[in-house]
Write an enzyme that holds these catalytic residues in place. Structure first.
Site, PDB file in Angstrom:
ATOM      1  N   HIS A   1       0.809  -1.212   0.000  1.00  0.00           N
ATOM      2  CA  HIS A   1       0.000   0.000   0.000  1.00  0.00           C
ATOM      3  C   HIS A   1       0.850   1.272   0.000  1.00  0.00           C
ATOM      4  O   HIS A   1       1.898   1.356   0.615  1.00  0.00           O
ATOM      5  CB  HIS A   1      -0.930   0.015   1.218  1.00  0.00           C
ATOM      6  CG  HIS A   1      -0.203  -0.061   2.533  1.00  0.00           C
ATOM      7  ND1 HIS A   1       0.256   1.046   3.203  1.00  0.00           N
ATOM      8  CD2 HIS A   1       0.147  -1.124   3.297  1.00  0.00           C
ATOM      9  CE1 HIS A   1       0.853   0.684   4.317  1.00  0.00           C
ATOM     10  NE2 HIS A   1       0.800  -0.638   4.406  1.00  0.00           N
ATOM     11  N   ASP A   2       0.398   2.258  -0.751  1.00  0.00           N
ATOM     12  CA  ASP A   2       0.955   3.619  -0.775  1.00  0.00           C
ATOM     13  C   ASP A   2       2.344   3.703  -1.396  1.00  0.00           C
ATOM     14  O   ASP A   2       3.004   4.744  -1.291  1.00  0.00           O
ATOM     15  CB  ASP A   2       0.971   4.231   0.635  1.00  0.00           C
ATOM     16  CG  ASP A   2      -0.402   4.243   1.277  1.00  0.00           C
ATOM     17  OD1 ASP A   2      -1.297   4.921   0.732  1.00  0.00           O
ATOM     18  OD2 ASP A   2      -0.608   3.560   2.300  1.00  0.00           O
TER      19      ASP A   2
ATOM     20  N   GLY B   1       5.062  -1.037   2.752  1.00  0.00           N
ATOM     21  CA  GLY B   1       4.263   0.154   2.516  1.00  0.00           C
ATOM     22  C   GLY B   1       5.067   1.436   2.418  1.00  0.00           C
ATOM     23  O   GLY B   1       6.135   1.577   3.013  1.00  0.00           O
TER      24      GLY B   1
END
Length: 265
Positions: free
Chosen positions: A126-127, A144
């Site tokens: 994520h991200d 992340g």
């Protein structure tokens, strides 16, 4: 269902009525496409691929069997908020790749650029913000919030710690643990992740002139010299060098980051 008339879809594929399927798209058997998915022109989705979430995939990207794209982040802080995954054009996403969307706390968007090769078993969490022409070799992974510059190569079975930045043109050897930022054009290898020099092979492949490579070598030696802190030596380089490539390294080192650096030894 917004399916272009020129799309070729196997009758055994499961496509949500709200998905957007662009011209010339090919979708194989047992693929699953969710309601917020948008596939650009001539995207190829092979058999047994799952694409879900608010996911956009650019033209001519090819996704190989058993990849899972856009499934919720592997983050206990994620509680179903509306986040996105944006993948660019002409990527090759091989078997068993997983890519997660963003989280509210990380900006809400995971991005992958154009012309990347993600080999079998790789993971982008994520991200993450991944640049163009990035190669991730089999079973390497990004935790992340990582930022990966253009033209980076990450070797097989290597792991990159959350929030790490890897600068443009760097190369990470196989079986390497990356816990600190890596300067542009750097070469890091070994289980503990030591900065052992510049990515000279990559620089030559990109067609850099000898004078540019010589200036980068001199800059690397200056960063490895004794006296002052790493950032102080970088700042001094920025004042002394007219090289665009050296200035990219200086800007990377002096930029915002809450992590230390893999430094020359």
């Amino acid at each position: 269902m917004a399916i272009d008339a020129t799309a070729r879809i196997h009758p055994m594929a499961a496509i949500d009525e709200a998905a957007e399927i662009g011209p010339g798209v090919s979708i194989g058997p047992f693929a699953v496409i969710g309601p917020k998915v948008r596939l650009g022109e001539r995207v190829v989705v092979k058999s047994h691929v799952v694409i879900t979430g608010d996911t956009e995939i650019g033209a001519e990207t090819v996704i190989f069997p058993f990849s899972v794209i856009g499934e919720i982040p592997q983050d206990l802080k994620f509680h179903g908020e509306d986040t996105k995954l944006v993948i660019g054009a002409r990527n090759r996403i091989r078997e068993h790749v997983t890519i997660n969307p963003g989280t509210e706390g990380g900006g809400g968007v995971t991005r992958v650029g154009d012309d990347c090769l993600l080999m079998a078993g790789t993971h982008i969490a994520h991200d993450c913000q991944v640049g163009n022409r990035v190669i991730m070799v089999n079973n390497s992974g990004l935790a992340g919030h990582c930022h990966i510059g253009d033209d980076v190569i990450i070797g097989g079975l290597s792991g990159v710690h959350q929030w790490v930045r890897i600068g443009k043109g760097a190369i990470i050897g196989g079986l390497t643990k990356i816990e600190k930022d890596v300067i542009p054009f750097g070469q890091v290898q070994g289980p503990a992740g030591h900065l052992v020099g510049l990515n000279l092979v990559g620089l030559k492949r990109r067609g850099l002139e000898r004078i540019d490579i010589a200036e980068l070598r001199a800059a690397y030696k200056a960063l490895a010299a004794e006296g002052g802190t790493f950032k102080e030596r970088a700042a001094a380089l920025g004042e002394a060098s007219d090289s665009d490539y050296v200035r990219q390294i200086v800007a990377f080192i002096t930029g915002d980051s809450d992590r230390n650096f893999h430094q020359p030894e």
